[in-house]
Design an enzyme around this catalytic site. Structure first.
Site, PDB file in Angstrom:
ATOM      1  N   ARG A  37       5.513  46.091   9.611  1.00 27.65           N
ATOM      2  CA  ARG A  37       5.275  46.085  11.517  1.00 27.65           C
ATOM      3  C   ARG A  37       6.002  46.675  11.862  1.00 27.65           C
ATOM      4  O   ARG A  37       6.936  47.417  10.803  1.00 27.65           O
ATOM      5  CB  ARG A  37       5.804  44.433  12.156  1.00 27.65           C
ATOM      6  N   GLU A  43      15.430  41.852  19.674  1.00 29.65           N
ATOM      7  CA  GLU A  43      15.379  42.404  17.776  1.00 29.65           C
ATOM      8  C   GLU A  43      16.907  41.344  17.766  1.00 29.65           C
ATOM      9  O   GLU A  43      17.571  40.777  18.624  1.00 29.65           O
ATOM     10  CB  GLU A  43      16.091  43.851  17.564  1.00 29.65           C
ATOM     11  N   HIS A  44      16.000  40.485  16.784  1.00 30.11           N
ATOM     12  CA  HIS A  44      17.863  39.066  16.960  1.00 30.11           C
ATOM     13  C   HIS A  44      17.317  38.250  17.494  1.00 30.11           C
ATOM     14  O   HIS A  44      18.202  37.319  17.415  1.00 30.11           O
ATOM     15  CB  HIS A  44      18.691  39.403  16.206  1.00 30.11           C
ATOM     16  N   ASP A  46      14.403  36.633  16.964  1.00 29.10           N
ATOM     17  CA  ASP A  46      12.898  35.369  16.620  1.00 29.10           C
ATOM     18  C   ASP A  46      13.660  33.977  16.802  1.00 29.10           C
ATOM     19  O   ASP A  46      13.436  33.306  16.883  1.00 29.10           O
ATOM     20  CB  ASP A  46      11.882  35.995  15.881  1.00 29.10           C
ATOM     21  N   GLY A 136      12.499  47.863   1.814  1.00 31.26           N
ATOM     22  CA  GLY A 136      13.321  48.121   2.465  1.00 31.26           C
ATOM     23  C   GLY A 136      14.383  49.081   3.441  1.00 31.26           C
ATOM     24  O   GLY A 136      15.360  49.445   3.792  1.00 31.26           O
ATOM     25  N   GLY A 138      13.180  48.579   6.636  1.00 29.90           N
ATOM     26  CA  GLY A 138      13.058  47.203   7.738  1.00 29.90           C
ATOM     27  C   GLY A 138      11.712  47.786   8.723  1.00 29.90           C
ATOM     28  O   GLY A 138      11.691  47.316   9.878  1.00 29.90           O
ATOM     29  N   SER A 140       9.293  45.489   7.219  1.00 26.90           N
ATOM     30  CA  SER A 140       8.587  44.431   6.765  1.00 26.90           C
ATOM     31  C   SER A 140       8.004  44.372   5.668  1.00 26.90           C
ATOM     32  O   SER A 140       6.802  43.843   4.934  1.00 26.90           O
ATOM     33  CB  SER A 140       7.662  43.642   7.535  1.00 26.90           C
ATOM     34  N   SER A 141       8.760  45.555   4.851  1.00 30.56           N
ATOM     35  CA  SER A 141       7.910  45.507   4.062  1.00 30.56           C
ATOM     36  C   SER A 141       7.683  44.315   3.092  1.00 30.56           C
ATOM     37  O   SER A 141       7.164  43.650   1.974  1.00 30.56           O
ATOM     38  CB  SER A 141       8.664  46.766   2.138  1.00 30.56           C
ATOM     39  N   ASP A 186       8.015  38.808  11.313  1.00 28.92           N
ATOM     40  CA  ASP A 186       7.177  39.152  10.693  1.00 28.92           C
ATOM     41  C   ASP A 186       6.565  39.546   9.926  1.00 28.92           C
ATOM     42  O   ASP A 186       5.049  39.795   9.990  1.00 28.92           O
ATOM     43  CB  ASP A 186       8.754  40.270   9.351  1.00 28.92           C
TER      44      ASP A 186
HETATM   45  C1  GAF Z   1      14.411  40.816   9.960  1.00 33.68           C
HETATM   46  C2  GAF Z   1      13.739  39.058  10.108  1.00 33.68           C
HETATM   47  F1  GAF Z   1      13.297  38.758   9.267  1.00 33.68           F
HETATM   48  C3  GAF Z   1      12.724  39.359  11.200  1.00 33.68           C
HETATM   49  O1  GAF Z   1      12.995  37.504  11.191  1.00 33.68           O
HETATM   50  C4  GAF Z   1      14.186  39.394  11.795  1.00 33.68           C
HETATM   51  O2  GAF Z   1      15.259  38.744  13.227  1.00 33.68           O
HETATM   52  C5  GAF Z   1      14.669  40.797  12.060  1.00 33.68           C
HETATM   53  O3  GAF Z   1      14.941  40.889  10.815  1.00 33.68           O
HETATM   54  C6  GAF Z   1      15.199  40.839  13.425  1.00 33.68           C
HETATM   55  O4  GAF Z   1      15.057  41.157  14.356  1.00 33.68           O
HETATM   56  O5  GAF Z   1      13.150  41.839  10.263  1.00 33.68           O
END
Ligand code: GAF
Length: 393
Positions: A37, A43-44, A46, A136, A138, A140-141, A186
């Protein structure tokens, strides 16, 4: 030049070739995939029960495989830069000790998903994993691997089919087997992604509302700094803890419930770092709702402005950006036709996401390449489908 995204069918073909090499059989019984995704904004937020606005990518993890008669499991990866053994075997018989995290590390995601799978006992299987999601990076692998494995297991033994419960199980796998106390974004978007739509996710109720990206509209450019982030070793867990500390000081269950006015009221009692972390989360949650609204209206300039505010806040208040990501964002913003740009994902490396006019893409890539001290890779992307079973002919 933007790189082309490998076709899912090519990945399946590669996985099938490996399946034949490893297991001596022509055709696996099952093929599935789950996407990585990109998060457009939010960001940060969730794990603070706020809002996020991600979309599923055409970059996916594929799993092909077949049922075993007993409870033995063998999994092979064709990941290009796996510096660890590419094959792992264990038995599901007896207690769960075979599922204890260890080496190879990539297999921990598989073990975690098996451990938290919602139906038991699971049968043994043999499978091959292939992925086009940069590891790695960013994007979401790890969530795409977890969701792909879960989707594969659903074909072997149905679990009742509740998507939210599936996402929560995959998130648990990441907590227990990768040691990353991640939020739910993710896994949820990897399962529920829809072509042509970003998803506004309320991370408290887990309600998901589609936000269409209307065509012909602006394009989404992902720029990989190729600086590998490591969420587990990074400051991710520390940020989460700091947010919890702020929520406690505010007398709230989570920062989702707090306002900037309330935060200002307790400022004198708070450590400056905790104050800044909380401020980012409270403002980012609000920005995400505004951004979703702007996207619905096709107000791309406004959306872009919110992206930039988000990046600056992640850089200055939350302190999860880095020099390379800042360089890429600044360079993108110098190009005509760029609406906005920001780091995406957990931070400390990985990718940026840029919203721009189609005619500005080549100019933007060239300029970012010139201004960047490292070697970046670029691809244009659009919102894609979530996890799915693939045809095998
Ligand atoms: C990573 C985490 F896995 C997500 O849950 C989220 O907190 C993100 O960082 C930051 O928005 O992808």
């Amino acid at each position: 030049m933007a790189a082309s995204v490998p076709a899912v069918s090519d990945l399946v073909a590669a996985a099938r070739r490996q399946f034949t090499r490893s297991f001596g059989e022509e055709t696996p019984q099952v093929a599935v995939c789950a996407p990585g995704r990109v998060n457009l904004i939010g960001e940060h937020t969730d794990y603070n029960q706020g809002f996020v606005l991600p979309m599923a990518l055409p970059l996916v993890t594929v799993v092909v495989g077949s049922l075993n008669l007993g409870q033995d499991v063998t999994i092979v990866t064709v990941a290009e830069d796996a510096d660890e053994p590419r094959e792992v075997s264990f038995s599901l018989a007896g207690d769960n000790s075979a599922l204890t995290p260890g080496v190879p590390r990539w297999a921990n995601y598989v073990k975690g998903v098996i451990q938290h799978y919602r139906a038991s006992p699971l049968p043994g299987f043999r499978a091959v994993v292939a992925s086009s999601v940069p590891l790695g990076g960013g994007l979401s692998s790890s969530a795409s691997l977890e969701v792909a494995i879960y989707t594969f297991l659903q074909q072997l033994k149905p679990d009742g089919g509740d998507n939210v419960a599936k996402a929560l199980s995959c998130q648990k796998a990441e907590h227990t087997h990768a040691g990353v106390p991640c939020g739910i974004m993710d896994q949820l978007v990897s399962i529920l992604g829809k072509e042509g739509q970003a998803l506004l996710i309320d991370c408290r109720s887990l309600e998901v509302s589609p936000v269409p990206l209307v065509l012909p509209g602006p394009l989404i450019l992902i720029t990989n700094s190729n600086l590998k982030h490591s969420l587990a070793n990074s400051e991710y867990a520390k940020r989460r803890q700091q947010c919890e500390e702020a929520a406690t000081a505010l007398g709230k269950k989570s920062l989702r419930d707090a306002t900037m006015k309330e935060l200002e009221e307790v400022k004198s009692r708070l450590d400056d770092v905790i104050f800044r972390r909380a401020r980012h989360v409270i403002e980012e949650t609000e920005r995400t709702l505004q951004a979703a609204e702007a996207l619905r209206r096709g107000a791309y300039k406004e959306f872009g402005r919110l992206m930039v505010e988000s990046h600056n806040s992640l850089r200055d208040l939350y302190e999860v950006s880095c020099r390379e990501l800042d360089q890429l964002v600044s360079a993108a913003l110098e190009v005509d036709g760029v609406f906005g740009s920001r780091m995406t994902g957990g931070g400390f490396g990985g990718c940026t996401v840029t919203l721009l006019e189609a005619h500005s893409v080549d100019k933007a890539i060239l300029h970012m390449q010139e201004r960047f001290s490292g070697t970046a890779t670029f691809f244009i992307t659009s919102p894609s489908e979530g996890a799915r079973v693939l045809p095998l002919s």
